[in-house]
Design a protein around this motif. Sequence first.
Motif, PDB file in Angstrom:
ATOM      1  N   ASP A  74       0.818  -1.209   0.000  1.00 29.59           N
ATOM      2  CA  ASP A  74       0.000   0.000   0.000  1.00 29.59           C
ATOM      3  C   ASP A  74       0.853   1.261   0.000  1.00 29.59           C
ATOM      4  OD1 ASP A  74      -2.667  -1.341   0.450  1.00 29.59           O
ATOM      5  OD2 ASP A  74      -1.535  -2.076   2.180  1.00 29.59           O
ATOM      6  N   TYR A  75       2.048   1.161   0.577  1.00 27.43           N
ATOM      7  CA  TYR A  75       2.996   2.276   0.667  1.00 27.43           C
ATOM      8  C   TYR A  75       4.365   1.738   0.283  1.00 27.43           C
ATOM      9  CZ  TYR A  75      -0.669   4.437   3.505  1.00 27.43           C
ATOM     10  OH  TYR A  75      -1.862   4.944   3.951  1.00 27.43           O
ATOM     11  N   ILE A  76       4.985   2.362  -0.720  1.00 31.31           N
ATOM     12  CA  ILE A  76       6.347   2.001  -1.128  1.00 31.31           C
ATOM     13  C   ILE A  76       7.190   3.241  -0.898  1.00 31.31           C
ATOM     14  CG2 ILE A  76       7.821   1.197  -2.996  1.00 31.31           C
ATOM     15  CD1 ILE A  76       5.307  -0.169  -4.196  1.00 31.31           C
ATOM     16  N   ILE A  77       8.108   3.142   0.052  1.00 27.80           N
ATOM     17  CA  ILE A  77       8.818   4.300   0.573  1.00 27.80           C
ATOM     18  C   ILE A  77      10.289   4.248   0.194  1.00 27.80           C
ATOM     19  CG2 ILE A  77       9.324   5.625   2.659  1.00 27.80           C
ATOM     20  CD1 ILE A  77       6.273   5.253   2.087  1.00 27.80           C
ATOM     21  N   GLY A  78      10.721   5.199  -0.624  1.00 33.33           N
ATOM     22  CA  GLY A  78      12.124   5.294  -1.025  1.00 33.33           C
ATOM     23  C   GLY A  78      12.886   6.246  -0.121  1.00 33.33           C
ATOM     24  N   MET A  79      14.192   6.054  -0.051  1.00 34.72           N
ATOM     25  CA  MET A  79      15.038   6.861   0.818  1.00 34.72           C
ATOM     26  C   MET A  79      15.619   8.089   0.125  1.00 34.72           C
ATOM     27  SD  MET A  79      14.882   5.299   3.712  1.00 34.72           S
ATOM     28  CE  MET A  79      13.401   4.323   3.579  1.00 34.72           C
ATOM     29  N   ASP A  80      15.724   8.054  -1.193  1.00 30.19           N
ATOM     30  CA  ASP A  80      16.251   9.209  -1.920  1.00 30.19           C
ATOM     31  C   ASP A  80      15.661   9.274  -3.329  1.00 30.19           C
ATOM     32  OD1 ASP A  80      17.875   7.590  -3.708  1.00 30.19           O
ATOM     33  OD2 ASP A  80      19.486   7.575  -2.240  1.00 30.19           O
ATOM     34  N   LYS A  81      15.979  10.353  -4.035  1.00 37.52           N
ATOM     35  CA  LYS A  81      15.406  10.565  -5.377  1.00 37.52           C
ATOM     36  C   LYS A  81      15.775   9.458  -6.348  1.00 37.52           C
ATOM     37  CE  LYS A  81      15.041  15.569  -5.142  1.00 37.52           C
ATOM     38  NZ  LYS A  81      15.561  16.851  -5.586  1.00 37.52           N
ATOM     39  N   ASN A  82      17.012   8.958  -6.256  1.00 34.41           N
ATOM     40  CA  ASN A  82      17.413   7.868  -7.144  1.00 34.41           C
ATOM     41  C   ASN A  82      16.628   6.594  -6.854  1.00 34.41           C
ATOM     42  OD1 ASN A  82      19.258   9.293  -8.705  1.00 34.41           O
ATOM     43  ND2 ASN A  82      20.920   8.929  -7.255  1.00 34.41           N
ATOM     44  N   ASN A  83      16.383   6.324  -5.573  1.00 30.40           N
ATOM     45  CA  ASN A  83      15.546   5.165  -5.232  1.00 30.40           C
ATOM     46  C   ASN A  83      14.171   5.311  -5.860  1.00 30.40           C
ATOM     47  OD1 ASN A  83      16.673   5.247  -1.755  1.00 30.40           O
ATOM     48  ND2 ASN A  83      17.674   4.277  -3.495  1.00 30.40           N
ATOM     49  N   ILE A  84      13.598   6.504  -5.747  1.00 29.81           N
ATOM     50  CA  ILE A  84      12.258   6.748  -6.304  1.00 29.81           C
ATOM     51  C   ILE A  84      12.257   6.509  -7.812  1.00 29.81           C
ATOM     52  CG2 ILE A  84      10.467   8.500  -6.689  1.00 29.81           C
ATOM     53  CD1 ILE A  84      10.565   7.443  -3.779  1.00 29.81           C
ATOM     54  N   LYS A  85      13.253   7.050  -8.518  1.00 28.32           N
ATOM     55  CA  LYS A  85      13.345   6.817  -9.977  1.00 28.32           C
ATOM     56  C   LYS A  85      13.420   5.332 -10.293  1.00 28.32           C
ATOM     57  CE  LYS A  85      15.921  11.014 -10.867  1.00 28.32           C
ATOM     58  NZ  LYS A  85      17.229  11.541 -11.226  1.00 28.32           N
ATOM     59  N   ASN A  86      14.225   4.598  -9.503  1.00 30.43           N
ATOM     60  CA  ASN A  86      14.372   3.161  -9.742  1.00 30.43           C
ATOM     61  C   ASN A  86      13.106   2.390  -9.381  1.00 30.43           C
ATOM     62  OD1 ASN A  86      16.986   3.129 -10.851  1.00 30.43           O
ATOM     63  ND2 ASN A  86      17.872   3.332  -8.818  1.00 30.43           N
ATOM     64  N   ILE A  87      12.405   2.823  -8.342  1.00 30.80           N
ATOM     65  CA  ILE A  87      11.127   2.191  -7.993  1.00 30.80           C
ATOM     66  C   ILE A  87      10.132   2.387  -9.140  1.00 30.80           C
ATOM     67  CG2 ILE A  87       9.137   2.264  -6.438  1.00 30.80           C
ATOM     68  CD1 ILE A  87      11.181   3.171  -4.212  1.00 30.80           C
ATOM     69  N   TYR A  88      10.067   3.614  -9.675  1.00 33.39           N
ATOM     70  CA  TYR A  88       9.195   3.874 -10.827  1.00 33.39           C
ATOM     71  C   TYR A  88       9.539   2.944 -11.987  1.00 33.39           C
ATOM     72  CZ  TYR A  88       7.769   8.459  -8.814  1.00 33.39           C
ATOM     73  OH  TYR A  88       7.280   9.475  -8.043  1.00 33.39           O
ATOM     74  N   ARG A  89      10.844   2.809 -12.253  1.00 34.96           N
ATOM     75  CA  ARG A  89      11.297   1.981 -13.377  1.00 34.96           C
ATOM     76  C   ARG A  89      10.947   0.513 -13.160  1.00 34.96           C
ATOM     77  NH1 ARG A  89      15.516  -0.964 -13.607  1.00 34.96           N
ATOM     78  NH2 ARG A  89      16.609   0.094 -11.914  1.00 34.96           N
ATOM     79  N   ILE A  90      11.239  -0.009 -11.974  1.00 35.45           N
ATOM     80  CA  ILE A  90      11.012  -1.427 -11.695  1.00 35.45           C
ATOM     81  C   ILE A  90       9.524  -1.761 -11.646  1.00 35.45           C
ATOM     82  CG2 ILE A  90      11.300  -3.244  -9.938  1.00 35.45           C
ATOM     83  CD1 ILE A  90      14.047  -1.810  -9.275  1.00 35.45           C
ATOM     84  N   THR A  91       8.729  -0.914 -11.012  1.00 35.79           N
ATOM     85  CA  THR A  91       7.286  -1.189 -10.896  1.00 35.79           C
ATOM     86  C   THR A  91       6.509  -0.781 -12.140  1.00 35.79           C
ATOM     87  OG1 THR A  91       6.786   0.957  -9.867  1.00 35.79           O
ATOM     88  CG2 THR A  91       7.335  -0.897  -8.381  1.00 35.79           C
ATOM     89  N   GLU A  92       7.143   0.019 -12.994  1.00 36.95           N
ATOM     90  CA  GLU A  92       6.499   0.573 -14.185  1.00 36.95           C
ATOM     91  C   GLU A  92       5.291   1.426 -13.817  1.00 36.95           C
ATOM     92  OE1 GLU A  92       5.784  -2.699 -16.891  1.00 36.95           O
ATOM     93  OE2 GLU A  92       7.923  -3.116 -17.095  1.00 36.95           O
ATOM     94  N   LYS A  93       5.406   2.135 -12.682  1.00 39.12           N
ATOM     95  CA  LYS A  93       4.332   3.007 -12.201  1.00 39.12           C
ATOM     96  C   LYS A  93       4.897   4.380 -11.844  1.00 39.12           C
ATOM     97  CE  LYS A  93       1.093  -0.167 -12.162  1.00 39.12           C
ATOM     98  NZ  LYS A  93      -0.080  -0.118 -12.993  1.00 39.12           N
ATOM     99  N   PRO A  94       5.351   5.137 -12.847  1.00 42.87           N
ATOM    100  CA  PRO A  94       5.928   6.453 -12.541  1.00 42.87           C
ATOM    101  C   PRO A  94       4.909   7.403 -11.912  1.00 42.87           C
ATOM    102  CG  PRO A  94       5.655   6.178 -14.901  1.00 42.87           C
ATOM    103  CD  PRO A  94       5.327   4.854 -14.264  1.00 42.87           C
ATOM    104  N   ASN A  95       5.383   8.137 -10.916  1.00 40.16           N
ATOM    105  CA  ASN A  95       4.592   9.175 -10.252  1.00 40.16           C
ATOM    106  C   ASN A  95       3.328   8.665  -9.564  1.00 40.16           C
ATOM    107  OD1 ASN A  95       6.419  11.269 -11.104  1.00 40.16           O
ATOM    108  ND2 ASN A  95       5.539  10.999 -13.138  1.00 40.16           N
ATOM    109  N   HIS A  96       3.292   7.407  -9.205  1.00 39.76           N
ATOM    110  CA  HIS A  96       2.125   6.879  -8.493  1.00 39.76           C
ATOM    111  C   HIS A  96       2.161   7.370  -7.043  1.00 39.76           C
ATOM    112  CE1 HIS A  96      -0.841   4.217  -6.791  1.00 39.76           C
ATOM    113  NE2 HIS A  96      -1.248   3.975  -8.034  1.00 39.76           N
ATOM    114  N   PRO A  97       1.009   7.795  -6.505  1.00 41.53           N
ATOM    115  CA  PRO A  97       0.987   8.374  -5.154  1.00 41.53           C
ATOM    116  C   PRO A  97       1.359   7.417  -4.022  1.00 41.53           C
ATOM    117  CG  PRO A  97      -1.233   8.264  -6.072  1.00 41.53           C
ATOM    118  CD  PRO A  97      -0.283   7.876  -7.170  1.00 41.53           C
ATOM    119  N   LYS A  98       1.323   6.102  -4.245  1.00 35.46           N
ATOM    120  CA  LYS A  98       1.731   5.186  -3.178  1.00 35.46           C
ATOM    121  C   LYS A  98       3.254   5.080  -3.063  1.00 35.46           C
ATOM    122  CE  LYS A  98       0.071   0.998  -4.604  1.00 35.46           C
ATOM    123  NZ  LYS A  98      -0.103  -0.477  -4.563  1.00 35.46           N
TER     124      LYS A  98
END
Length: 155
Positions: free
Chosen positions: A83-107
């Motif tokens: 329900d919540y995917i929490i990254g520690m820095d901007k690069n983590n967030i970019k990589n989470i978007y890439r891996i999940t294929e859900k860019p800019n998702h509010p979770k």
Amino acid sequence: MINVLFVCFGNICRSPMAEALFRHLVKKEKLTNKIAVDSAATSSWQIGFPPHEGTLNILKKYNISSAGLVGRRLKKEDFSKFDYIIGMDKNNIKNIYRITEKPNHPKIIRLLDLTKYRKDIPDPFYTGDFEETFRLVSAGCRVLLNKIHSEKNLG
């Protein structure tokens, strides 16, 4: 069950620290039957390894259990599980978007964006400052738990 996933680059410093601390907070509030916590890496180089010694030491210092912490890699399927995917820095967030294929998702949230700090949590693997990382992770985790209380009506 509300599922929370903390993510950093290697899953040996920041994200397992956040996982252990958040579990500790959840247990203190007697919410273990409502909130599940995990952590993962955006890289694959520490899969199967325990947390960094610095993370283990800081958790021990604050009497927070590190039981069960083992490095794993973030998977695309994690998006639907958590329900919540929490990254520690901007690069983590970019990589989470890439891996999940859900860019800019509010979770998908950078942890300190929930706080007054609104910045990246420095990686103590490089800085050596596990105390600073713990302080920032702690601030973020407390605000995140309040957010979940509010959004999920936990009281």
